[in-house]
Design a protein around this motif. Sequence first.
Motif, PDB file in Angstrom:
ATOM      1  N   LEU A  79       0.804  -1.225   0.000  1.00 19.50           N
ATOM      2  CA  LEU A  79       0.000   0.000   0.000  1.00 19.50           C
ATOM      3  C   LEU A  79       0.840   1.280   0.000  1.00 19.50           C
ATOM      4  O   LEU A  79       0.474   2.281   0.592  1.00 19.50           O
ATOM      5  CB  LEU A  79      -0.968   0.016   1.198  1.00 19.50           C
ATOM      6  CG  LEU A  79      -2.011  -1.119   1.214  1.00 19.50           C
ATOM      7  CD1 LEU A  79      -2.892  -1.000   2.449  1.00 19.50           C
ATOM      8  CD2 LEU A  79      -2.856  -1.092  -0.051  1.00 19.50           C
ATOM      9  N   MET A  80       1.983   1.229  -0.660  1.00 24.40           N
ATOM     10  CA  MET A  80       2.817   2.411  -0.819  1.00 24.40           C
ATOM     11  C   MET A  80       3.143   2.590  -2.301  1.00 24.40           C
ATOM     12  O   MET A  80       3.359   1.609  -3.011  1.00 24.40           O
ATOM     13  CB  MET A  80       4.116   2.280  -0.023  1.00 24.40           C
ATOM     14  CG  MET A  80       3.929   2.438   1.480  1.00 24.40           C
ATOM     15  SD  MET A  80       3.421   4.134   1.900  1.00 24.40           S
ATOM     16  CE  MET A  80       3.039   3.936   3.636  1.00 24.40           C
ATOM     17  N   PRO A  81       3.181   3.837  -2.782  1.00 32.42           N
ATOM     18  CA  PRO A  81       3.516   4.066  -4.192  1.00 32.42           C
ATOM     19  C   PRO A  81       4.984   3.744  -4.441  1.00 32.42           C
ATOM     20  O   PRO A  81       5.801   3.788  -3.518  1.00 32.42           O
ATOM     21  CB  PRO A  81       3.243   5.571  -4.370  1.00 32.42           C
ATOM     22  CG  PRO A  81       3.445   6.143  -3.002  1.00 32.42           C
ATOM     23  CD  PRO A  81       2.941   5.098  -2.050  1.00 32.42           C
ATOM     24  N   PRO A  82       5.348   3.407  -5.674  1.00 29.43           N
ATOM     25  CA  PRO A  82       6.763   3.172  -5.997  1.00 29.43           C
ATOM     26  C   PRO A  82       7.608   4.394  -5.644  1.00 29.43           C
ATOM     27  O   PRO A  82       7.173   5.537  -5.812  1.00 29.43           O
ATOM     28  CB  PRO A  82       6.738   2.935  -7.513  1.00 29.43           C
ATOM     29  CG  PRO A  82       5.354   2.418  -7.784  1.00 29.43           C
ATOM     30  CD  PRO A  82       4.466   3.157  -6.829  1.00 29.43           C
ATOM     31  N   SER A  83       8.815   4.151  -5.162  1.00 32.23           N
ATOM     32  CA  SER A  83       9.688   5.242  -4.702  1.00 32.23           C
ATOM     33  C   SER A  83       9.992   6.257  -5.798  1.00 32.23           C
ATOM     34  O   SER A  83      10.135   7.450  -5.530  1.00 32.23           O
ATOM     35  CB  SER A  83      10.997   4.666  -4.160  1.00 32.23           C
ATOM     36  OG  SER A  83      10.751   3.822  -3.061  1.00 32.23           O
ATOM     37  N   TRP A  84      10.114   5.782  -7.046  1.00 27.51           N
ATOM     38  CA  TRP A  84      10.457   6.708  -8.121  1.00 27.51           C
ATOM     39  C   TRP A  84       9.348   7.728  -8.340  1.00 27.51           C
ATOM     40  O   TRP A  84       9.617   8.871  -8.736  1.00 27.51           O
ATOM     41  CB  TRP A  84      10.773   5.957  -9.413  1.00 27.51           C
ATOM     42  CG  TRP A  84       9.634   5.212 -10.045  1.00 27.51           C
ATOM     43  CD1 TRP A  84       9.296   3.913  -9.841  1.00 27.51           C
ATOM     44  CD2 TRP A  84       8.670   5.733 -10.978  1.00 27.51           C
ATOM     45  NE1 TRP A  84       8.204   3.580 -10.590  1.00 27.51           N
ATOM     46  CE2 TRP A  84       7.792   4.675 -11.302  1.00 27.51           C
ATOM     47  CE3 TRP A  84       8.475   6.980 -11.579  1.00 27.51           C
ATOM     48  CZ2 TRP A  84       6.727   4.831 -12.185  1.00 27.51           C
ATOM     49  CZ3 TRP A  84       7.422   7.144 -12.468  1.00 27.51           C
ATOM     50  CH2 TRP A  84       6.556   6.078 -12.755  1.00 27.51           C
ATOM     51  N   ILE A  85       8.113   7.343  -8.077  1.00 29.62           N
ATOM     52  CA  ILE A  85       7.006   8.294  -8.197  1.00 29.62           C
ATOM     53  C   ILE A  85       7.120   9.366  -7.126  1.00 29.62           C
ATOM     54  O   ILE A  85       6.885  10.563  -7.371  1.00 29.62           O
ATOM     55  CB  ILE A  85       5.654   7.561  -8.087  1.00 29.62           C
ATOM     56  CG1 ILE A  85       5.404   6.707  -9.330  1.00 29.62           C
ATOM     57  CG2 ILE A  85       4.501   8.559  -7.896  1.00 29.62           C
ATOM     58  CD1 ILE A  85       4.073   5.994  -9.323  1.00 29.62           C
ATOM     59  N   VAL A  86       7.482   8.951  -5.913  1.00 31.71           N
ATOM     60  CA  VAL A  86       7.644   9.897  -4.804  1.00 31.71           C
ATOM     61  C   VAL A  86       8.759  10.892  -5.109  1.00 31.71           C
ATOM     62  O   VAL A  86       8.583  12.113  -4.983  1.00 31.71           O
ATOM     63  CB  VAL A  86       7.955   9.142  -3.495  1.00 31.71           C
ATOM     64  CG1 VAL A  86       8.219  10.136  -2.365  1.00 31.71           C
ATOM     65  CG2 VAL A  86       6.805   8.217  -3.117  1.00 31.71           C
TER      66      VAL A  86
END
Length: 205
Positions: A28-35
């Motif tokens: 339930l966490m977005p991919p780090s590259w999106i962040v």
Amino acid sequence: MDIFELFGEFSYFGIFLVLIGVNASPILMPPSWIVLTSFYLLDPTLNIVLLAAVGATGATIGRFFLKKISGLFRKFVGEEQKSNLDIIGDYLNKKKYGYLLASFLFGATPLPSNILFITYGLMRAKSVGIYVGFWFGRTISYIIMIYFGNAVLTPFLEIFEDRLTGILLIDGVGIGLIVLFACINWTVLITQRKIKFVKPKIWRL
């Protein structure tokens, strides 16, 4: 956006903390590259290389915690799958740069790395190469993803207008890959170069 603005006020340190939190969570966490790309698009004055290095450091620390947490669930894994995971672990241990190369190759892609570190945790893998390879791989992939931020992020968000749906889909694929990985008979694959599956009984419940 409020979260990005809040932590963005602390510049690289705030981004570092966010990446630790995102990567310590299994689902339930977005991919780090999106962040990271979102932070950069919010503040284009950030240095891309430094941002990628900070992000990779936070991601590596977060995945370290995820690996430790995942290891606690090994006692629930079926004996056959447990033995199977140990075989692939022994195989990588015998290779001089086994863990380093595996982590680098996985880290250099934009694929969610929770799959890798949950598996490492269940294997009780112990090697500095896990984190060194992952850090370098993630740094390279982050630089590329941040640099091409608009070209990559916008189409991704257009495909998944409901971001939760996209995150759930990615997590579902990740869980499926973990189960598939655990069900491969690694003894047969390593010694005979043949793909064979063991019984899909993962948990001793």
